[in-house]
Write a protein that holds these residues in place. Structure first.
Motif, PDB file in Angstrom:
ATOM      1  N   MET A  32      -7.668  -2.718   1.731  1.00  0.00           N
ATOM      2  CA  MET A  32      -8.471  -3.023   3.288  1.00  0.00           C
ATOM      3  C   MET A  32      -7.878  -2.930   4.463  1.00  0.00           C
ATOM      4  O   MET A  32      -8.096  -3.764   5.301  1.00  0.00           O
ATOM      5  CB  MET A  32      -9.144  -4.534   2.927  1.00  0.00           C
ATOM      6  CG  MET A  32     -10.055  -4.508   1.827  1.00  0.00           C
ATOM      7  SD  MET A  32     -10.945  -5.997   1.484  1.00  0.00           S
ATOM      8  CE  MET A  32      -9.842  -7.130   0.728  1.00  0.00           C
ATOM      9  N   THR A  33      -7.052  -1.731   4.683  1.00  0.00           N
ATOM     10  CA  THR A  33      -6.417  -1.537   5.868  1.00  0.00           C
ATOM     11  C   THR A  33      -6.890   0.093   5.991  1.00  0.00           C
ATOM     12  O   THR A  33      -7.298   0.689   5.332  1.00  0.00           O
ATOM     13  CB  THR A  33      -5.089  -1.618   5.876  1.00  0.00           C
ATOM     14  OG1 THR A  33      -4.445  -0.833   4.712  1.00  0.00           O
ATOM     15  CG2 THR A  33      -4.770  -2.968   5.622  1.00  0.00           C
ATOM     16  N   ARG A  34      -6.846   0.107   7.393  1.00  0.00           N
ATOM     17  CA  ARG A  34      -7.126   1.675   7.861  1.00  0.00           C
ATOM     18  C   ARG A  34      -6.435   2.122   8.803  1.00  0.00           C
ATOM     19  O   ARG A  34      -5.643   1.346   9.452  1.00  0.00           O
ATOM     20  CB  ARG A  34      -8.567   1.652   8.707  1.00  0.00           C
ATOM     21  CG  ARG A  34      -9.668   1.104   7.764  1.00  0.00           C
ATOM     22  CD  ARG A  34     -10.097   2.184   6.891  1.00  0.00           C
ATOM     23  NE  ARG A  34     -11.285   1.883   6.036  1.00  0.00           N
ATOM     24  CZ  ARG A  34     -11.184   1.175   4.849  1.00  0.00           C
ATOM     25  NH1 ARG A  34     -10.127   1.140   4.218  1.00  0.00           N
ATOM     26  NH2 ARG A  34     -12.337   0.839   4.082  1.00  0.00           N
ATOM     27  N   VAL A  35      -6.318   3.429   9.047  1.00  0.00           N
ATOM     28  CA  VAL A  35      -5.414   4.287   9.927  1.00  0.00           C
ATOM     29  C   VAL A  35      -6.067   4.493  11.135  1.00  0.00           C
ATOM     30  O   VAL A  35      -7.015   5.281  11.134  1.00  0.00           O
ATOM     31  CB  VAL A  35      -5.039   5.430   9.279  1.00  0.00           C
ATOM     32  CG1 VAL A  35      -3.932   5.995  10.465  1.00  0.00           C
ATOM     33  CG2 VAL A  35      -4.068   5.041   8.290  1.00  0.00           C
ATOM     34  N   PHE A  50       0.963  -1.239   0.184  1.00  0.00           N
ATOM     35  CA  PHE A  50      -0.056  -0.077  -0.042  1.00  0.00           C
ATOM     36  C   PHE A  50       0.963   1.166  -0.056  1.00  0.00           C
ATOM     37  O   PHE A  50       0.355   2.104  -0.670  1.00  0.00           O
ATOM     38  CB  PHE A  50      -1.234   0.165   1.166  1.00  0.00           C
ATOM     39  CG  PHE A  50      -0.503   0.021   2.549  1.00  0.00           C
ATOM     40  CD1 PHE A  50      -0.094   0.960   3.097  1.00  0.00           C
ATOM     41  CD2 PHE A  50      -0.799  -1.264   3.276  1.00  0.00           C
ATOM     42  CE1 PHE A  50       0.601   1.080   4.340  1.00  0.00           C
ATOM     43  CE2 PHE A  50      -0.206  -1.191   4.550  1.00  0.00           C
ATOM     44  CZ  PHE A  50       0.499   0.000   5.031  1.00  0.00           C
ATOM     45  N   SER A  51       2.080   1.284   0.609  1.00  0.00           N
ATOM     46  CA  SER A  51       3.046   2.577   0.658  1.00  0.00           C
ATOM     47  C   SER A  51       3.449   2.762  -0.931  1.00  0.00           C
ATOM     48  O   SER A  51       3.558   3.859  -1.188  1.00  0.00           O
ATOM     49  CB  SER A  51       4.033   2.105   1.572  1.00  0.00           C
ATOM     50  OG  SER A  51       3.776   2.287   3.093  1.00  0.00           O
ATOM     51  N   VAL A  97      -5.776   5.868  -0.644  1.00  0.00           N
ATOM     52  CA  VAL A  97      -6.195   4.913  -1.838  1.00  0.00           C
ATOM     53  C   VAL A  97      -5.592   3.610  -1.988  1.00  0.00           C
ATOM     54  O   VAL A  97      -6.076   2.627  -1.838  1.00  0.00           O
ATOM     55  CB  VAL A  97      -5.895   5.697  -3.002  1.00  0.00           C
ATOM     56  CG1 VAL A  97      -6.233   4.375  -4.443  1.00  0.00           C
ATOM     57  CG2 VAL A  97      -6.569   6.841  -3.281  1.00  0.00           C
ATOM     58  N   GLY A  98      -4.278   3.576  -1.261  1.00  0.00           N
ATOM     59  CA  GLY A  98      -3.426   2.248  -1.387  1.00  0.00           C
ATOM     60  C   GLY A  98      -3.845   1.390  -0.109  1.00  0.00           C
ATOM     61  O   GLY A  98      -3.992   0.117  -0.456  1.00  0.00           O
ATOM     62  N   LYS A  99      -4.183   2.126   0.791  1.00  0.00           N
ATOM     63  CA  LYS A  99      -4.475   1.181   2.217  1.00  0.00           C
ATOM     64  C   LYS A  99      -6.244   0.634   1.868  1.00  0.00           C
ATOM     65  O   LYS A  99      -6.397  -0.186   2.376  1.00  0.00           O
ATOM     66  CB  LYS A  99      -4.548   2.303   3.204  1.00  0.00           C
ATOM     67  CG  LYS A  99      -3.206   2.367   3.924  1.00  0.00           C
ATOM     68  CD  LYS A  99      -3.144   3.333   4.787  1.00  0.00           C
ATOM     69  CE  LYS A  99      -1.690   3.960   5.049  1.00  0.00           C
ATOM     70  NZ  LYS A  99      -1.185   4.741   4.010  1.00  0.00           N
ATOM     71  N   VAL A 155       3.137   5.818  -5.658  1.00  0.00           N
ATOM     72  CA  VAL A 155       2.886   6.159  -7.089  1.00  0.00           C
ATOM     73  C   VAL A 155       1.986   7.228  -7.367  1.00  0.00           C
ATOM     74  O   VAL A 155       2.103   8.148  -8.211  1.00  0.00           O
ATOM     75  CB  VAL A 155       2.719   4.950  -7.972  1.00  0.00           C
ATOM     76  CG1 VAL A 155       2.216   4.961  -9.449  1.00  0.00           C
ATOM     77  CG2 VAL A 155       4.133   4.073  -7.914  1.00  0.00           C
ATOM     78  N   ILE A 156       0.814   6.885  -6.608  1.00  0.00           N
ATOM     79  CA  ILE A 156      -0.370   8.118  -6.844  1.00  0.00           C
ATOM     80  C   ILE A 156       0.183   9.390  -6.658  1.00  0.00           C
ATOM     81  O   ILE A 156       0.047  10.408  -7.357  1.00  0.00           O
ATOM     82  CB  ILE A 156      -1.337   7.618  -6.078  1.00  0.00           C
ATOM     83  CG1 ILE A 156      -2.066   6.301  -6.398  1.00  0.00           C
ATOM     84  CG2 ILE A 156      -2.489   8.698  -5.738  1.00  0.00           C
ATOM     85  CD1 ILE A 156      -3.190   5.910  -5.600  1.00  0.00           C
TER      86      ILE A 156
END
Length: 129
Positions: A64-67, A3-4, A58-60, A9-10
């Motif tokens: 399917m991860t959250r902060v 996700f990083s 977007v990557g997370k 890239v984004i």
């Protein structure tokens, strides 16, 4: 780490795309200054405001991860998200230093009282307290 990579890239593509629109007919030096400002600006919006408003980037989201706040699993607060973003900016440049001193572990893991969790763990209540 995936996700990083997606988020990186984004950030770079969007930042340079914005810079091309803003400084298309400017000199090379001005273009690079605008490009740097745009990349940092997009990075800030994507990583800080995304974490505060949506609990994700977007990557997370794609993975399917959250902060969340480490203490209670709640939504990150703005200044903690800013601190985490600034800490993240130092991660890549510091890797050679950490490898030279033989440091074990990742000093940036769960920095600033925020951490990444799987979305399904939030729904099941596994992250709270």
């Amino acid at each position: 780490m995936l996700f990083s990579g997606i988020d990186g890239v984004i950030t770079i593509v969007a930042g340079f795309g914005l810079a091309l629109r803003l400084a298309d007919d400017k000199s090379v030096g001005v273009f690079w200054a605008v490009a740097a400002a745009c990349v940092f600006g997009v990075s800030f919006v994507h990583h800080v405001l995304g974490a505060v408003v949506f609990r994700t980037t977007v990557g997370k989201f794609l993975l399917m991860t959250r902060v969340v706040r480490e203490a209670d699993g709640g939504r990150p607060r703005f200044w903690r998200a800013v601190q985490r973003w600034l800490l993240g900016l130092t991660w890549l440049p510091m890797q050679p230093v950490w490898s030279l001193i033989g440091s074990d572990g990742d000093p940036y893991e769960d920095g600033c009282g925020l951490r990444y969790v799987r979305s399904k763990d939030l729904r099941r209540g596994r992250v709270r307290g």
